[in-house]
Design a protein around this motif. Sequence first.
Motif, PDB file in Angstrom:
ATOM      1  N   TYR B 286      36.715  45.798  34.958  1.00 15.10           N
ATOM      2  CA  TYR B 286      36.753  45.451  36.384  1.00 15.10           C
ATOM      3  C   TYR B 286      35.765  44.336  36.698  1.00 15.10           C
ATOM      4  O   TYR B 286      36.086  43.368  37.396  1.00 15.10           O
ATOM      5  CB  TYR B 286      36.436  46.691  37.240  1.00 15.10           C
ATOM      6  N   ASP B 334      29.961  44.359  40.339  1.00 20.51           N
ATOM      7  CA  ASP B 334      30.508  45.698  40.102  1.00 20.51           C
ATOM      8  C   ASP B 334      31.005  46.376  41.363  1.00 20.51           C
ATOM      9  O   ASP B 334      31.643  47.422  41.274  1.00 20.51           O
ATOM     10  CB  ASP B 334      29.438  46.581  39.447  1.00 20.51           C
ATOM     11  N   SER B 337      35.339  43.839  46.113  1.00 19.26           N
ATOM     12  CA  SER B 337      36.780  43.886  45.895  1.00 19.26           C
ATOM     13  C   SER B 337      37.221  42.567  45.246  1.00 19.26           C
ATOM     14  O   SER B 337      36.466  41.600  45.200  1.00 19.26           O
ATOM     15  CB  SER B 337      37.511  44.073  47.219  1.00 19.26           C
ATOM     16  N   TYR B 338      38.449  42.547  44.737  1.00 18.77           N
ATOM     17  CA  TYR B 338      38.948  41.296  44.157  1.00 18.77           C
ATOM     18  C   TYR B 338      38.950  40.178  45.199  1.00 18.77           C
ATOM     19  O   TYR B 338      38.480  39.066  44.943  1.00 18.77           O
ATOM     20  CB  TYR B 338      40.357  41.492  43.596  1.00 18.77           C
ATOM     21  N   ALA B 339      39.481  40.483  46.380  1.00 20.25           N
ATOM     22  CA  ALA B 339      39.554  39.460  47.422  1.00 20.25           C
ATOM     23  C   ALA B 339      38.152  39.026  47.842  1.00 20.25           C
ATOM     24  O   ALA B 339      37.901  37.840  48.075  1.00 20.25           O
ATOM     25  CB  ALA B 339      40.338  39.984  48.620  1.00 20.25           C
ATOM     26  N   GLY B 340      37.249  39.998  47.911  1.00 20.10           N
ATOM     27  CA  GLY B 340      35.865  39.664  48.235  1.00 20.10           C
ATOM     28  C   GLY B 340      35.269  38.728  47.194  1.00 20.10           C
ATOM     29  O   GLY B 340      34.555  37.779  47.541  1.00 20.10           O
ATOM     30  N   PHE B 389      29.246  42.333  51.403  1.00 12.97           N
ATOM     31  CA  PHE B 389      30.579  42.614  50.869  1.00 12.97           C
ATOM     32  C   PHE B 389      30.661  43.800  49.923  1.00 12.97           C
ATOM     33  O   PHE B 389      31.737  44.140  49.471  1.00 12.97           O
ATOM     34  CB  PHE B 389      31.123  41.372  50.147  1.00 12.97           C
ATOM     35  N   MET B 391      31.411  47.173  48.586  1.00  9.04           N
ATOM     36  CA  MET B 391      32.392  48.064  49.203  1.00  9.04           C
ATOM     37  C   MET B 391      31.791  49.386  49.658  1.00  9.04           C
ATOM     38  O   MET B 391      32.371  50.076  50.490  1.00  9.04           O
ATOM     39  CB  MET B 391      33.568  48.285  48.257  1.00  9.04           C
ATOM     40  N   PHE B 396      29.862  44.394  56.168  1.00 13.60           N
ATOM     41  CA  PHE B 396      31.259  44.195  56.570  1.00 13.60           C
ATOM     42  C   PHE B 396      32.132  45.413  56.273  1.00 13.60           C
ATOM     43  O   PHE B 396      33.286  45.460  56.690  1.00 13.60           O
ATOM     44  CB  PHE B 396      31.852  42.972  55.863  1.00 13.60           C
ATOM     45  N   TYR B 397      31.593  46.342  55.507  1.00 13.45           N
ATOM     46  CA  TYR B 397      32.361  47.553  55.235  1.00 13.45           C
ATOM     47  C   TYR B 397      31.819  48.720  56.055  1.00 13.45           C
ATOM     48  O   TYR B 397      32.034  49.881  55.727  1.00 13.45           O
ATOM     49  CB  TYR B 397      32.354  47.871  53.734  1.00 13.45           C
TER      50      TYR B 397
END
Lengths: 481, 481, 481
Positions: B286, B334, B337-340, B389, B391, B396-397
């Motif tokens: 990941y 680690d 997210s992918y988009a992040g 970012f 998660m 932002f989360y």
Amino acid sequence: MNQMRRLFGRNVLGWMACIPIAAIIVAIWGVAAQAQEAGVEPGSPEYIQGVLNAIWILVAAVLVIFMNAGFGMLETGFCRQKNAVNILAKNLIVFAIATLIYWAFGFSLMFGQGNGFIGGGGWFLSSTDPATYGLDPFPAGLPISIFFLFQAAFAATAATIVSGAVAERIEFLAFIIFSVLLIGISYPISAHWVWGGGMLSEIGFLGGTGFYDFAGSTVVHSVGGWAALMGAYFLGSRLGKYEDGQARAIPGHNMSIATLGCLILWLGWFGFNPGSQLAADEAVPYIAVTTNLAGAAGGVSATAVSWIKDGKPDLSMIINGVLAGLVAITAGCDGFSYAGSVLIGLIAGVIVVYSVSFFDNVLKIDDPVGATSVHLTNGIWGTIAVGLFNMDAGLFYGAGPNQLIAQILGILTIGGFTVALSSIFWLALKATVGIRVHPEQEFQGLDISEHGMEAYSGFLKESGALGGGMADALSSSSQEH
Amino acid sequence: MNQMRRLFGRNVLGWMACIPIAAIIVAIWGVAAQAQEAGVEPGSPEYIQGVLNAIWILVAAVLVIFMNAGFGMLETGFCRQKNAVNILAKNLIVFAIATLIYWAFGFSLMFGQGNGFIGGGGWFLSSTDPATYGLDPFPAGLPISIFFLFQAAFAATAATIVSGAVAERIEFLAFIIFSVLLIGISYPISAHWVWGGGMLSEIGFLGGTGFYDFAGSTVVHSVGGWAALMGAYFLGSRLGKYEDGQARAIPGHNMSIATLGCLILWLGWFGFNPGSQLAADEAVPYIAVTTNLAGAAGGVSATAVSWIKDGKPDLSMIINGVLAGLVAITAGCDGFSYAGSVLIGLIAGVIVVYSVSFFDNVLKIDDPVGATSVHLTNGIWGTIAVGLFNMDAGLFYGAGPNQLIAQILGILTIGGFTVALSSIFWLALKATVGIRVHPEQEFQGLDISEHGMEAYSGFLKESGALGGGMADALSSSSQEH
Amino acid sequence: MNQMRRLFGRNVLGWMACIPIAAIIVAIWGVAAQAQEAGVEPGSPEYIQGVLNAIWILVAAVLVIFMNAGFGMLETGFCRQKNAVNILAKNLIVFAIATLIYWAFGFSLMFGQGNGFIGGGGWFLSSTDPATYGLDPFPAGLPISIFFLFQAAFAATAATIVSGAVAERIEFLAFIIFSVLLIGISYPISAHWVWGGGMLSEIGFLGGTGFYDFAGSTVVHSVGGWAALMGAYFLGSRLGKYEDGQARAIPGHNMSIATLGCLILWLGWFGFNPGSQLAADEAVPYIAVTTNLAGAAGGVSATAVSWIKDGKPDLSMIINGVLAGLVAITAGCDGFSYAGSVLIGLIAGVIVVYSVSFFDNVLKIDDPVGATSVHLTNGIWGTIAVGLFNMDAGLFYGAGPNQLIAQILGILTIGGFTVALSSIFWLALKATVGIRVHPEQEFQGLDISEHGMEAYSGFLKESGALGGGMADALSSSSQEH
């Protein structure tokens, strides 16, 4: 340079006629060499450990194979631009040839069941029985395939070491044939004595103590170094190297790729040494650390010595110091302490500086890249170091002199054999195809004369015998059209 | 350049006299540092997982070590040919020295048992008890050997970052001593705060939220970047860089190896970030994906911005954009997210273009390779991004500002400490051995003046202060003989 | 070259305004894409095997990703110095773009659930259900993350192959857009037919025999080769290449980095082919050996043929021979015997020499690096070889013609589709942004005209259309200031 054409004429198609015949042979003969019965159920811990071993050795083999790029860049960068294509071509083709010759003959001579002097059987990797090559059945032993690949990469290394020492004046064909002989005959025989269960692996009058060379300071590096030394000796020095009895420095043309080559070799050594454990276990990372410490120490001491000796830190010496440390640690990397490894590397870095000077100024043997000092001198040093610093068997650890005697015996036996065989090979080649290019070709550079091309087209180069091969810069640069 | 000779004289043999003494010390002291009791039976799943962890981290460490080749090629390619040998020599020797210093002191200062400010104990990797370095016993924990190797590779990275920013005008000896101080003292102390269980790993008034830097955006890259910035500042700009108040572009001499360097670094980052998991598990791949996405995004946005801003896509900016994305993702690879990850990379690519311009034109700090913008500016950005970012903990989360505050605190604390210590180091060096070469040496190029050799012998080079260091092309090229 | 500015104006800040918006989208949407439920207990053999699979494929992916450096160095070295920056920039940015496009669309089109023609769903790697991408749940199947990374590396390879064939005259923007279309649409669709469970994976009227391409001789290499061929065709030849009806050799500018590129590609192939097993098992090392044998054999036969044919061993041919052998073995590397692999490689080395000559002299299609002969011609040869030499299904092993027919069908279907789509892409680009630079730009070199920089600043270069792009050496060299 037209030997090939003399052998075959321009009739390529005639030569190609053997392809369909070969196809038929392959179709009949190539019976499922892949079949490897496991005997152990996939999914069991034993099987997983076996796969882990195989994958790790594959990664290690790949790192060792990449050392061809390291040698290629190092040797090319240390030579002149007018011979760059030649060195690159030699280093690339020699790995290809080594792979095929070692597949056909070398691997069987080295690991096949035979006697204490020579192995045999299972030619062309044709046996599916691991015992043919001295292996336990998978998963207890490595798969034949990966054991072969790892060993083939080692064999190629020996030949590549020669390439540097004979650079800038050797006939391309002579180098290829010598490599075939070295990898097909000389290297696998002497390596059989140590790693194939041969006569040096247990020495009777030393109470069974065997010559110990964990990853090849002698078996690979010194063997390559001896062959290189003989080559450089029989070839003679490059034009202009010893003009008035003095050794003249002939500077390399590209220190960027030479340094890159050194770092690629350093990378590759993490396959060379830790991979020689031939399994994935706790010893592997330990070996990686001793290897790295010695390489680092070699670089530091060579830098310091060359700085003190010549007043300036010489990049060639930093590079050769690193490599000297790596060669020296190779024989005993699994059994030295960390501090011992640093010390062995420090000494290697000192040795390499004086060895380069000794070969260059005293023996007047012209080795353009210092291959002899790195691989032969430090291969010997590293092999002796096992008898001194090995934590179980070393003299300094109170284990008596047996190991040290075995080490010296091994060095002498393998050295003598390699010198004898290499000399025969070089002299036979000298008497037949010839080993040295004509002086005009050497002056012009081997790239144009042997390959009909330049390495750096479009750049203006210097005139003169040392820096470039042509009458003057501007005319020379248009010569290629 | 003769400092070494002043220290030791030409009497190399005197210096070498310490080798036999060292041999004796090693023999007595080097008690089986290898011994690592397992406690778990080989062949059990737990043991196999432990070996798999160790082998994977070895592979990762090897990739990180190879980043030295990446930095070497990148920095050399971005500078002028007359300083190439110097940069190559610096990058090669600094890894060697880092290995030894970190082995002797650094590793213990960073991971040894101590207090919240500094660690200690187990010097020279002499302890065989994993707890000395904060590890669980193998196979639950990594073997000491491989944990050390991975960390040593990281430490070297911090020093290598400095090399680029101070290139083309620094004294070789000053750089070496600075590297020793950085890796031996400054880096391990501040890294101890985060990775060695020190004062930033749990911050009381934030309810125990710790500063989070998974793989070293701050701990490695910003620290290198701050040290680099101070170096570039105290050294001053290269001759001719700001002649009439305007920043002049001094083009690099070899974009091929610079690009190769970037791709080697990209390769190495797959060891740097996924390896920082310090185990082989599902999180590893990941992390490889988030890392790759951010590097790609950084390259794309930097290309677009430089294209729009200057009308042409600048290769240096594509390269620095990729590296900026990789640096920025490092702190939180680690937990994004992918988009992040893509977004963080895109922003990094924008930042690096403007940061280069800001340091060059506004602050007028001369950083030949843009190391500050890549490693410092984006190291900061990546560290802040964790607070935004991540998660689990990102603003932002919906996780509140605690993590963001911890990140900013960490950046300020480590930045302040590194700036202070680096400044002391640089100023002390300036007052003693001197940090900058003489203007004539700089004009001539450091290769000839500091190393007595050329990087590209045999090629004709341009005259002039910017392109080359010599009176005119033809005379210069003969100067080396 | 100012297309970007036309699109966006100089208002970079306007473009950057989308970043905060994106941040919000990410924050809302990026729901824990990491979460991958295991279902199997960590520490169990099944779990460890799963992690071993994932780590091995990560290593393989990393090796394939590093092939970008191989292609970059190879293609740059084979072209002229005046276009080096352009080729480097193309090869670097294309991997970055490929990563993002394949993440957004390509991966879903290729492996997402759809029909026999096209896949779909799980865009932006947004699904956490392995079945979305045709995977079993971990640890039986690979984690989505690493399967994606490995496949992304493959996708990028297809685009990079194009780069070489269209070098030295293509518009930078046109190449980027073409790469986006190839990786975003064409490649994933045709690859879906074979690897995504699509229409070629089981062919009804052949009794269910499927087109077989283990690691991509057709799916990756031929697809890249067809796209490259169309590009070279629509672009036309470089200025001066066919001036008087004769093909003129335009020598590459840096054979050192070209050879390095070849060796990096050889390294990468150990990820490309063995990694395509998509698991860590006994077959992996077997595939590594067949791959290596074929590469070696290709190098040897190409050397011999070029030596006999032209009287000198041509380094470009050794390089292309190695690559031809590697491309040819790719389709069936898991099912050939060792001897069969050698034979396939030998034939590939012969084919590539004549193919280069055929494209150059007969078809007069100007492919500066021989990409078409290496990747297309030998991709076809390797794919056919499966129908002949596969030990289970090959004609020569008595298995009948079904596999051979399936192979030919697959070659024609995928070839036809790729030619059609590539032609549409190239012609659409020609009609809009334009695909070829102006003749003056081409004469001057793309580095100055498209990127405003030189690759080798500080070196003096040759004048003339072929060797350099400038009026004369001395004036040209000052032109950059």
